[in-house]
Design a protein around this motif. Structure first.
Motif, short mmCIF file in Angstrom:
data_model
loop_
_atom_site.label_atom_id
_atom_site.label_comp_id
_atom_site.label_asym_id
_atom_site.label_seq_id
_atom_site.Cartn_x
_atom_site.Cartn_y
_atom_site.Cartn_z
N LEU A 20 24.49 40.03 -27.11
CA LEU A 20 24.10 40.65 -28.37
C LEU A 20 22.67 40.28 -28.75
O LEU A 20 21.85 41.16 -29.07
N PHE A 21 22.36 39.00 -28.69
CA PHE A 21 21.03 38.55 -29.11
C PHE A 21 19.94 38.98 -28.13
O PHE A 21 18.87 39.43 -28.54
N ILE A 22 20.21 38.88 -26.82
CA ILE A 22 19.20 39.28 -25.84
C ILE A 22 18.97 40.77 -25.87
O ILE A 22 17.83 41.25 -25.86
N LYS A 189 8.23 24.40 -30.89
CA LYS A 189 9.50 23.88 -31.37
C LYS A 189 10.63 24.77 -30.86
O LYS A 189 10.59 26.00 -31.07
N VAL A 190 11.62 24.18 -30.21
CA VAL A 190 12.67 24.96 -29.55
C VAL A 190 14.04 24.38 -29.87
O VAL A 190 14.17 23.30 -30.45
N ASN A 191 15.07 25.11 -29.45
CA ASN A 191 16.44 24.62 -29.56
C ASN A 191 16.87 23.99 -28.24
O ASN A 191 16.11 23.95 -27.28
N ALA A 192 18.10 23.50 -28.19
CA ALA A 192 18.58 22.83 -26.98
C ALA A 192 20.10 22.93 -26.91
O ALA A 192 20.79 22.47 -27.81
N LEU A 193 20.61 23.55 -25.83
CA LEU A 193 22.04 23.67 -25.62
C LEU A 193 22.45 23.22 -24.22
O LEU A 193 23.57 23.48 -23.79
N GLN A 231 14.12 26.53 -20.49
CA GLN A 231 15.32 25.74 -20.65
C GLN A 231 16.00 25.99 -22.00
O GLN A 231 17.20 25.82 -22.15
N TRP A 232 15.22 26.42 -22.97
CA TRP A 232 15.79 26.71 -24.29
C TRP A 232 16.25 28.16 -24.37
O TRP A 232 16.10 28.95 -23.43
N HIS A 233 16.80 28.54 -25.53
CA HIS A 233 17.34 29.88 -25.74
C HIS A 233 16.50 30.62 -26.79
O HIS A 233 16.81 30.57 -27.99
N PRO A 234 15.49 31.36 -26.38
CA PRO A 234 14.67 32.08 -27.35
C PRO A 234 15.43 33.18 -28.07
O PRO A 234 15.07 33.57 -29.19
N GLU A 235 16.49 33.70 -27.46
CA GLU A 235 17.24 34.80 -28.07
C GLU A 235 17.92 34.37 -29.37
O GLU A 235 18.18 35.21 -30.24
N PHE A 247 9.85 37.69 -25.40
CA PHE A 247 10.50 38.93 -25.01
C PHE A 247 9.51 40.09 -24.98
O PHE A 247 9.60 40.98 -24.13
N ALA A 248 8.56 40.08 -25.91
CA ALA A 248 7.54 41.13 -25.93
C ALA A 248 6.73 41.11 -24.64
O ALA A 248 6.44 42.16 -24.05
N GLU A 249 6.36 39.91 -24.18
CA GLU A 249 5.59 39.80 -22.94
C GLU A 249 6.43 40.20 -21.74
O GLU A 249 5.92 40.88 -20.82
#
Length: 265
Positions: A20-22, A189-193, A231-235, A247-249
């Motif tokens: 959904l997010f991607i 700054k990113v997330n981590a899962l 490694q992180w989830h930009p979505e 995603f734009a790039e």
């Protein structure tokens, strides 16, 4: 010009949240996303880009020094959950990981491993723009001949490594990298899962982002077609301009590939 057609991999069961997010990010950037699983094993012909999304751990039999997965799962299970806030955050992350089809420990997905390995090999051979997210970055590295840390906690025990979908951790980017050029910063700054990461780097790849502790957070191919692993989830951070820029790039690269492919057709 037609919208570029982007293949997005995922598990047969689960993965709805990640898809959904991607897919929303890709549509927003003018692309046409198509979900692929091991039940519909297509070739990459007809696609202008490939995204390997996050999910279950990669089978450690596919790369050297992949031991320690069960040990980490046991350590995580034994951690106390006494504080209500820690419990709430843990429950949120667990729920999102379940929706995203992200499994830890020994929950491997052989069918997905096989499909994504094949697609990555085809993308690298054909020059199709390639983006790997979390598991996807790790598999790009493995397919390129690299290896992984089976458990970060086994190798970086003193590191404060958050588990959250929110941007709570800083990574440092190589200033002359493609990644830094896209986001126009050297500190992000990113997330981590995740609980695994790149160990030995695959051929023709370069590490372009790390945490302060040295954990690899992004890889890319400095030469040739567009290949980027995060490694992180930009979505899961659509509210952050710099994450949307990734995603734009990627869509821009897919359009470029599609235009070149039409010229040679």
């Amino acid at each position: 010009m037609k919208r570029p057609k982007i293949a997005v991999t995922g598990p047969v069961k689960g993965g709805a949240m990640a898809w959904l997010f991607i897919s929303n990010q890709l549509r927003f950037q003018g692309a046409h996303p198509v979900r692929l699983t091991s039940q519909n094993r297509p070739k990459l012909e007809g696609f202008d880009g490939l995204i390997i999304s996050g999910g279950a751990d990669i089978d450690p039999g596919l790369y050297p020094q992949g031991e320690g997965l069960l040990t980490a799962a046991k350590k995580q299970a034994e951690q106390p959950k006494s504080h209500w806030l820690r419990f709430a955050v843990g429950a949120l992350v667990y729920g999102l990981r379940r929706l995203a089809g992200i499994k830890q420990g020994a929950g491997y997905d052989a069918g997905r491993d096989s499909l994504e390995k094949m697609l990555i090999e085809q993308a690298l051979q054909q020059g199709v723009p390639l983006l790997g997210i979390c598991r996807g970055m790790q598999l790009i590295n493995v397919v390129s001949g690299g290896s992984l840390y089976g458990n970060l906690v086994d190798h970086f025990e003193q590191v404060n490594h958050p588990r959250t979908v929110l941007p709570r951790m800083y990574v440092h980017l190589e200033p002359d990298s493609r990644l830094a050029e896209v986001v126009q910063t050297q500190r992000l700054k990113v997330n981590a899962l995740h609980h695994q990461s790149v160990k030995d780097l695959g051929q023709s790849l370069r590490v372009v982002a790390r945490t302060e502790a040295g954990i690899v957070q992004a890889i890319e191919r400095p030469q040739g077609p567009f290949v980027l692993g995060l490694q992180w989830h930009p979505e899961y951070m659509p509210q952050v301009d710099l994450q949307r820029a990734l995603f734009a790039e990627f869509v821009r690269q897919a359009k470029k590939y599609a235009a070149a492919d039409q010229k040679t057709a």
